[in-house]
Design a protein around this motif. Structure first.
Motif, PDB file in Angstrom:
ATOM      1  N   GLY A 189      -2.892  -0.309   3.883  1.00 30.40           N
ATOM      2  CA  GLY A 189      -4.092  -1.128   3.726  1.00 30.40           C
ATOM      3  C   GLY A 189      -5.309  -0.291   3.404  1.00 30.40           C
ATOM      4  N   CYS A 190      -5.110   0.847   2.709  1.00 33.25           N
ATOM      5  CA  CYS A 190      -6.217   1.774   2.432  1.00 33.25           C
ATOM      6  C   CYS A 190      -7.283   1.133   1.544  1.00 33.25           C
ATOM      7  N   GLY A 191      -6.873   0.189   0.688  1.00 33.26           N
ATOM      8  CA  GLY A 191      -7.840  -0.444  -0.205  1.00 33.26           C
ATOM      9  C   GLY A 191      -8.152   0.385  -1.434  1.00 33.26           C
ATOM     10  N   GLU A 192      -7.568   1.578  -1.539  1.00 33.36           N
ATOM     11  CA  GLU A 192      -7.917   2.494  -2.628  1.00 33.36           C
ATOM     12  C   GLU A 192      -6.754   2.695  -3.605  1.00 33.36           C
ATOM     13  N   CYS A 193      -5.534   2.679  -3.066  1.00 31.07           N
ATOM     14  CA  CYS A 193      -4.389   3.050  -3.919  1.00 31.07           C
ATOM     15  C   CYS A 193      -4.085   1.944  -4.930  1.00 31.07           C
ATOM     16  N   CYS A 215       0.848  -1.200   0.000  1.00 34.07           N
ATOM     17  CA  CYS A 215       0.000   0.000   0.000  1.00 34.07           C
ATOM     18  C   CYS A 215       0.879   1.244   0.000  1.00 34.07           C
ATOM     19  N   LYS A 216       0.391   2.277  -0.673  1.00 31.48           N
ATOM     20  CA  LYS A 216       1.191   3.496  -0.776  1.00 31.48           C
ATOM     21  C   LYS A 216       0.765   4.538   0.255  1.00 31.48           C
ATOM     22  N   ASN A 217      -0.257   4.211   1.048  1.00 30.90           N
ATOM     23  CA  ASN A 217      -0.750   5.188   2.024  1.00 30.90           C
ATOM     24  C   ASN A 217      -0.428   4.773   3.452  1.00 30.90           C
ATOM     25  N   CYS A 274      -2.684  -1.355  -3.328  1.00 28.11           N
ATOM     26  CA  CYS A 274      -3.736  -2.228  -2.777  1.00 28.11           C
ATOM     27  C   CYS A 274      -4.537  -2.870  -3.901  1.00 28.11           C
TER      28      CYS A 274
HETATM   29 ZN   LIG Z   1      -3.439   1.269  -0.314  1.00 28.69          ZN
END
Ligand SMILES: [Zn+2]
Length: 412
Positions: free
Chosen positions: A73-77, A67-69, A80
């Protein structure tokens, strides 16, 4: 929506994994959750019964690692997203489709593990059903687990720690998942738009197996199949009934396997034939072959031999996959049956617990009235024994084993 949201009822596991992902990303303990103090390690073993979400947890962790955030574990980037959709360049997933996972697959995996990640932070090697590793494959894996590359992480999944070799297990950090409670599964289904009563019944009938519960709540064929299986105990008066019931159970499992695999088997065979340039069926392929330069006689003989070998190998893989689908399907049916006899026993003993199949209460009550708890217990044990036998001996002819069971369940 974070990558952890799909892990229903697994708060302790999420805490460990989120902590390790934070540690791996170098997030300091002050700006992350307390669990961020947990450390990262190179080999993990995710355990838990079917439906607990072992591979889902492993995949969520893989996503968080790339994950880049922050917190990871943001699920958006993109990091993920590519892991969750199995398109990440640094993720390799091995999912055995047959009865076992051979040394060839593992050697490839180990080779991959040795190289540095290309775009993400971690190269992730995800091994679903590590319990199907052959001993030879497990030994090939061992070396990589012993001397992991700096930026590689192995995520193994298996029903329990006892399902992998002790030498493999001892090199992994174990993450134990539990089945979520029926209430938690029902909540998830309701959240996804399933009618509350339907959600409750599906969650109860599948005893917390979220995947099966979803299928039962949303798929008519699954519902019909379960109803058929649960009618079975009431039609076992004579020997002939028992044999017919066994044949029906196995035929349904075979039909499941065919439905699940046929299209895919044909596509695979066609693709391989096209690649090898032998006897492909589509017109486009023939045209391509016609344009290809003709090999010499000796080379042609070699090609044909190689092609036959490759096709045989594929056929073997497909057979093994079909067999596994049959066994998986039978196992689900047996689990439903075990639940039915358990309900009968609960009724006979007047135990204050909820029924697994409340929608079959009438038949259960009738069986409870006309048999003794000893008989029920014996039948329940026969079902569980049949499950164990099939699981331990995938080479057995399923029909004979299931016939032995239905004869044991005979009521006449
Ligand atoms: Zn992420």
């Amino acid at each position: 929506m974070s990558v952890w949201d799909v892990l229903i009822g697994q708060a302790p596991v999420v805490e460990i994994l989120a902590g390790a992902a934070s540690a791996a990303a170098g997030v300091t303990a002050t700006d992350a959750r307390p669990a961020a103090r947990a450390s990262m390690t190179h080999s993990w073993l995710f355990t838990g019964p079917a439906g607990a979400g072992r591979s889902m947890a492993a995949r969520a962790f893989a996503a968080a690692l790339n994950c880049k955030n922050s917190p990871p574990g943001c699920g958006e980037c993109n990091g993920c997203h590519t892991v969750l959709t199995d398109t990440a360049a640094d993720l390799r997933t091995v999912r055995p489709e047959g009865l076992s996972l051979g040394v060839k697959d593992i050697r490839e995996l180990v080779r991959d593990a040795a190289s540095a990640p290309t775009s993400g932070r971690w190269r992730v090697l995800l091994l679903e059903d590590a319990d199907r590793l052959t001993d030879q494959a497990a030994n090939a894996l061992l070396k990589a687990l012993e001397e992991p590359a700096t930026r590689s992480v192995f995520l193994l999944c298996a029903p329990s720690v006892d399902d992998v070799l002790p030498t493999v297990r001892s090199r992994c950090r174990v993450v134990a998942l539990r089945l979520p409670t029926p209430a938690q599964v029902a909540g998830m289904l309701e959240h996804d738009g399933v009618d509350p009563a339907q959600a409750r019944l599906a969650a109860q009938a599948t005893m917390g197996d979220a995947d099966r519960a979803r299928a039962l709540a949303t798929d008519e064929a699954t519902r019909l199949r379960r109803a058929e299986v649960l009618r079975l105990p009431t039609r076992l008066q004579r020997t002939g009934d028992c044999l017919a019931a066994a044949a029906d159970l196995v035929a349904a499992a075979n039909a499941d396997a065919e439905a699940a695999n046929t299209t895919r088997d044909d596509a695979e065979t066609d693709a391989l034939k096209t690649a090898l340039g032998v006897g492909a069926t589509s017109a486009g392929t023939t045209a391509k072959r016609a344009r290809a330069p003709k090999p010499g006689a000796k080379a042609r003989a070699l090609t044909v031999r190689g092609a036959t070998g490759a096709l045989k190998e594929l056929e073997k893989t497909q057979k093994s996959r079909g067999r596994r689908t049959v066994l998986d399907s039978l196992d689900r049916a047996l689990l439903d049956l075990a639940g039915w006899y358990r309900d009968v026993l609960v009724r006979q003993l007047d135990a204050p617990v909820e029924a697994i199949h409340p929608d079959h209460g009438v038949a259960v009550a009738e069986e409870a009235r006309t048999s003794t708890p000893e008989q029920t217990l014996r039948r329940l044990e026969a079902v569980l024994r049949c499950r164990r036998t099939l699981a331990a001996n995938p080479g057995l002819v399923p029909l004979l084993t299931v016939e032995a069971l239905t004869l044991d369940l005979r009521t006449g």
